[in-house]
Design a protein around this motif. Structure first.
Motif, PDB file in Angstrom:
ATOM      1  N   SER A 100     -32.609  53.964  -1.230  1.00 25.20           N
ATOM      2  CA  SER A 100     -31.432  53.824  -2.087  1.00 25.20           C
ATOM      3  C   SER A 100     -30.634  55.113  -2.031  1.00 25.20           C
ATOM      4  O   SER A 100     -31.190  56.198  -2.201  1.00 25.20           O
ATOM      5  CB  SER A 100     -31.827  53.564  -3.552  1.00 25.20           C
ATOM      6  N   THR A 101     -29.324  54.971  -1.786  1.00 18.96           N
ATOM      7  CA  THR A 101     -28.435  56.128  -1.839  1.00 18.96           C
ATOM      8  C   THR A 101     -26.999  55.633  -1.826  1.00 18.96           C
ATOM      9  O   THR A 101     -26.752  54.438  -1.664  1.00 18.96           O
ATOM     10  CB  THR A 101     -28.698  57.104  -0.667  1.00 18.96           C
ATOM     11  N   GLN A 102     -26.085  56.553  -2.040  1.00 13.75           N
ATOM     12  CA  GLN A 102     -24.668  56.195  -2.007  1.00 13.75           C
ATOM     13  C   GLN A 102     -23.922  57.210  -1.171  1.00 13.75           C
ATOM     14  O   GLN A 102     -24.272  58.389  -1.183  1.00 13.75           O
ATOM     15  CB  GLN A 102     -24.083  56.210  -3.424  1.00 13.75           C
ATOM     16  N   PRO A 136     -18.212  55.623  -4.946  1.00 14.15           N
ATOM     17  CA  PRO A 136     -19.114  55.330  -3.832  1.00 14.15           C
ATOM     18  C   PRO A 136     -18.440  54.349  -2.872  1.00 14.15           C
ATOM     19  O   PRO A 136     -17.835  53.376  -3.316  1.00 14.15           O
ATOM     20  CB  PRO A 136     -20.337  54.691  -4.490  1.00 14.15           C
ATOM     21  N   TYR A 137     -18.509  54.631  -1.593  1.00 12.65           N
ATOM     22  CA  TYR A 137     -17.918  53.724  -0.609  1.00 12.65           C
ATOM     23  C   TYR A 137     -19.001  52.842   0.006  1.00 12.65           C
ATOM     24  O   TYR A 137     -18.829  51.633   0.155  1.00 12.65           O
ATOM     25  CB  TYR A 137     -17.181  54.525   0.475  1.00 12.65           C
ATOM     26  N   ILE A 138     -20.135  53.458   0.335  1.00  7.45           N
ATOM     27  CA  ILE A 138     -21.279  52.689   0.823  1.00  7.45           C
ATOM     28  C   ILE A 138     -22.412  52.847  -0.183  1.00  7.45           C
ATOM     29  O   ILE A 138     -22.742  53.968  -0.565  1.00  7.45           O
ATOM     30  CB  ILE A 138     -21.746  53.193   2.201  1.00  7.45           C
ATOM     31  N   VAL A 139     -22.955  51.738  -0.623  1.00  5.87           N
ATOM     32  CA  VAL A 139     -24.088  51.786  -1.547  1.00  5.87           C
ATOM     33  C   VAL A 139     -25.286  51.123  -0.871  1.00  5.87           C
ATOM     34  O   VAL A 139     -25.210  49.968  -0.437  1.00  5.87           O
ATOM     35  CB  VAL A 139     -23.759  51.071  -2.880  1.00  5.87           C
ATOM     36  N   THR A 158     -23.810  47.618   0.373  1.00  8.27           N
ATOM     37  CA  THR A 158     -22.418  47.190   0.190  1.00  8.27           C
ATOM     38  C   THR A 158     -21.487  48.248   0.748  1.00  8.27           C
ATOM     39  O   THR A 158     -21.758  49.440   0.669  1.00  8.27           O
ATOM     40  CB  THR A 158     -22.058  46.935  -1.290  1.00  8.27           C
ATOM     41  N   CYS A 189     -20.113  58.591  -0.824  1.00 10.07           N
ATOM     42  CA  CYS A 189     -18.851  58.529  -1.556  1.00 10.07           C
ATOM     43  C   CYS A 189     -17.660  58.873  -0.680  1.00 10.07           C
ATOM     44  O   CYS A 189     -17.801  59.541   0.350  1.00 10.07           O
ATOM     45  CB  CYS A 189     -18.906  59.473  -2.750  1.00 10.07           C
ATOM     46  N   ASP A 221     -29.078  50.011  -1.553  1.00 15.05           N
ATOM     47  CA  ASP A 221     -29.840  49.760  -2.773  1.00 15.05           C
ATOM     48  C   ASP A 221     -31.176  49.092  -2.434  1.00 15.05           C
ATOM     49  O   ASP A 221     -31.212  47.937  -2.021  1.00 15.05           O
ATOM     50  CB  ASP A 221     -28.986  48.851  -3.684  1.00 15.05           C
TER      51      ASP A 221
END
Ligand code: ADP
Ligand code: MG
Length: 245
Positions: A26-28, A5-8, A64, A30, A10
């Protein structure tokens, strides 16, 4: 193996006044993945992209980027905005600068790239988006599709790790939509990590790895495009896709 994952995102919440706009998102996203976000106007799509880039600070939860929380720390913010390129519906080019200067300004100021090198890189990017013959022009001398391709090249000039697109073709005349989608398709094929808000369902079907459906500030559904469009999970999604034709 699944990419990192590059962007998380939350449990992110954001309200404007009394109005909740992001509700526990919430998601990721990648590395190398192309995510398309769709959903009705006002459902919070732009707010999510702007929160990732800290153009709109969120109220709670964390975002993040490459493991580092977005915050107002100046050094962090600058690094993250270098890593996260953004393209807007309204191009947002610097109107008083030539195309070439639009592309070289940030690399020269922020990366301290020498002018000659910045120019070479810019010309290579303009070649990539099919505009090297327009480097000396001003934005007002270009069509909307050309301006948006310059905006994409300008974002790429910072050598970002991920590109966010907020309805990049929505302000364009219909005949200019494809030339911009073609550039985005090329980027996707080259392995760029991309998060794209769009109403272009054909493009989403073809290019996306995953489609996220936003509804009233929530990610109401997520699926690979074949499934998302082939077997819509519920009536709201079916109706939404139907309206877009
Ligand atoms: P979308 O991109 O899905 O159309 P937005 O994220 O732009 O939705 O907006 C979601 C909601 O938040 C809308 O109701 C919008 O009016 C509101 N909103 C967006 N930005 C602001 C702002 N800066 N101030 C107040 N309300 C806002
Ligand atoms: Mg929007």
């Amino acid at each position: 193996m699944k990419a990192a994952p590059y962007i998380v995102v939350d449990h992110v919440c954001k309200s404007f006044g009394q109005q909740p706009v992001l509700r526990d998102v919430s998601t990721q996203f990648c590395c190398g993945e192309v995510s398309v976000i769709i959903g009705a106007s006002g459902s919070g799509k732009s707010t999510l992209l702007r929160a990732i880039n800290r153009l709109t600070p969120h109220d709670s939860g964390t975002i993040t980027i490459d493991g580092v929380p977005v915050s107002d720390n100046e050094a962090t913010l600058q690094r993250q905005r270098t890593d996260v390129g953004m393209v807007f519906q309204q191009f947002n080019l610097f109107g008083h600068m030539t195309v070439l200067d639009n592309l070289t300004l940030a690399p020269r100021r922020i990366h301290r790239t020498p002018r000659a090198q910045a120019n070479d890189q810019a010309m290579a990017l303009l070649h990539r988006v099919g505009l090297e013959e327009h480097s000396h022009k001003y934005p007002w001398q270009l069509s909307g599709g050309q301006q948006q391709r310059v905006a994409i090249a300008r974002a790429l000039a910072m050598n970002p790790k991920v590109m966010l697109f907020d309805e990049p073709t929505s302000a364009l005349d219909p005949e200019m939509v494809q030339e911009v989608l073609d550039v985005m398709r090329q980027l996707a094929c080259a392995g760029m990590t991309m998060v794209i808000v769009t109403h272009e369902m054909g493009f989403a079907r073809e290019v996306a790895d995953r489609v996220l459906f936003f509804d009233q500030g929530r990610i109401a559904h997520e699926a690979p495009p074949a499934e998302f469009f082939g077997q819509p999970a519920n009536e709201r999604i079916r109706a939404f896709i139907g309206r877009l034709g």
